[in-house]
Design an enzyme around this catalytic site. Structure first.
Site, mmCIF file in Angstrom:
data_model
loop_
_atom_site.group_PDB
_atom_site.id
_atom_site.type_symbol
_atom_site.label_atom_id
_atom_site.label_comp_id
_atom_site.label_asym_id
_atom_site.label_seq_id
_atom_site.Cartn_x
_atom_site.Cartn_y
_atom_site.Cartn_z
ATOM 1 N N SER A 50 0.843 -1.193 0.000
ATOM 2 C CA SER A 50 0.000 0.000 0.000
ATOM 3 C C SER A 50 0.883 1.249 0.000
ATOM 4 O O SER A 50 2.106 1.166 0.140
ATOM 5 C CB SER A 50 -0.886 0.007 1.245
ATOM 6 O OG SER A 50 -0.071 0.165 2.405
ATOM 7 N N ASP A 82 -1.072 -1.687 -4.294
ATOM 8 C CA ASP A 82 -2.445 -1.442 -3.880
ATOM 9 C C ASP A 82 -2.721 0.060 -3.899
ATOM 10 O O ASP A 82 -2.085 0.820 -3.180
ATOM 11 C CB ASP A 82 -2.640 -2.011 -2.467
ATOM 12 C CG ASP A 82 -4.073 -1.974 -1.998
ATOM 13 O OD1 ASP A 82 -4.980 -1.947 -2.851
ATOM 14 O OD2 ASP A 82 -4.289 -1.985 -0.776
ATOM 15 N N HIS A 83 -3.634 0.501 -4.732
ATOM 16 C CA HIS A 83 -4.077 1.896 -4.823
ATOM 17 C C HIS A 83 -2.933 2.866 -5.124
ATOM 18 O O HIS A 83 -2.714 3.824 -4.384
ATOM 19 C CB HIS A 83 -4.823 2.333 -3.553
ATOM 20 C CG HIS A 83 -6.132 1.648 -3.382
ATOM 21 N ND1 HIS A 83 -7.286 2.094 -3.976
ATOM 22 C CD2 HIS A 83 -6.468 0.527 -2.705
ATOM 23 C CE1 HIS A 83 -8.278 1.285 -3.669
ATOM 24 N NE2 HIS A 83 -7.807 0.318 -2.900
ATOM 25 N N ASP A 104 -5.136 3.996 -9.181
ATOM 26 C CA ASP A 104 -6.335 4.541 -8.552
ATOM 27 C C ASP A 104 -6.374 6.036 -8.845
ATOM 28 O O ASP A 104 -5.827 6.841 -8.111
ATOM 29 C CB ASP A 104 -6.305 4.282 -7.055
ATOM 30 C CG ASP A 104 -7.559 4.783 -6.338
ATOM 31 O OD1 ASP A 104 -8.358 5.520 -6.974
ATOM 32 O OD2 ASP A 104 -7.729 4.446 -5.161
ATOM 33 N N GLU A 134 -9.229 1.529 -10.463
ATOM 34 C CA GLU A 134 -10.400 1.960 -9.717
ATOM 35 C C GLU A 134 -11.055 3.065 -10.531
ATOM 36 O O GLU A 134 -10.564 4.186 -10.576
ATOM 37 C CB GLU A 134 -10.034 2.471 -8.319
ATOM 38 C CG GLU A 134 -11.258 2.863 -7.546
ATOM 39 C CD GLU A 134 -11.154 2.556 -6.066
ATOM 40 O OE1 GLU A 134 -11.900 3.194 -5.314
ATOM 41 O OE2 GLU A 134 -10.365 1.691 -5.659
#
Length: 153
Positions: A50, A82-83, A104, A134
């Site tokens: 992350s 992640d993101h 994202d 996303e």
């Protein structure tokens, strides 16, 4: 084993009708625990980094820990961003050896989000890295980033 892409891993999961767990890790002990548990269950696993993990441990450390663990693992391992909210950071993760990234760009209007996502996909596809995107917004808080329900669509 070497790292595998999320695309490969999820295609096999769909074919075999099983789920694959994704777990965020930011230190060696967590990486070892995740890979150990996956090995004990004979299950492929997605290890995610992350924004917080990258700030805490650093990109090189996260990549090295997961790549070393994956080489020793008896199950497929995917290293996934992640993101990732910044194009440059996503590119750094790809160059560092991540096998999958998430762009994202949900903070932007949908058309800009799609444009940014296409840029990431073009680069990632050329080097065999899978991409998750996303394209909407979900209310809540993750890694100290909050999105109100009113912003969701």
């Amino acid at each position: 084993m070497n790292l595998v892409t999320l695309t490969e891993m999820l295609a096999q999961a769909e074919e075999g009708n099983y789920a694959v767990g994704a777990f965020n890790a930011n230190n060696l002990e967590i990486v070892q625990a995740i890979i150990g548990a996956a090995t004990n269950r004979n299950s492929p696993v997605i290890i995610q980094a992350s924004q917080g993990a990258l700030r805490y441990a650093g990109l090189e450390q996260i990549t090295a820990m997961v790549r070393a663990g994956a080489r020793e693992a008896q199950v497929p391992v995917c290293l996934h961003l992640d993101h990732g909210t910044d194009f440059d950071q996503v590119m750094q993760c790809i160059r560092s050896g991540f096998s999958s990234v998430m762009i994202d760009a949900s903070a932007y209007p949908l058309a800009e989000n799609i444009r940014r996502t296409k840029e990431v996909v073009a680069v990632a596809k050329a080097v065999g890295v899978s991409v998750e995107a996303e394209l909407g917004r979900i209310g809540g808080t993750e890694d100290n980033v909050s999105v109100s329900e009113r912003q969701a669509f």
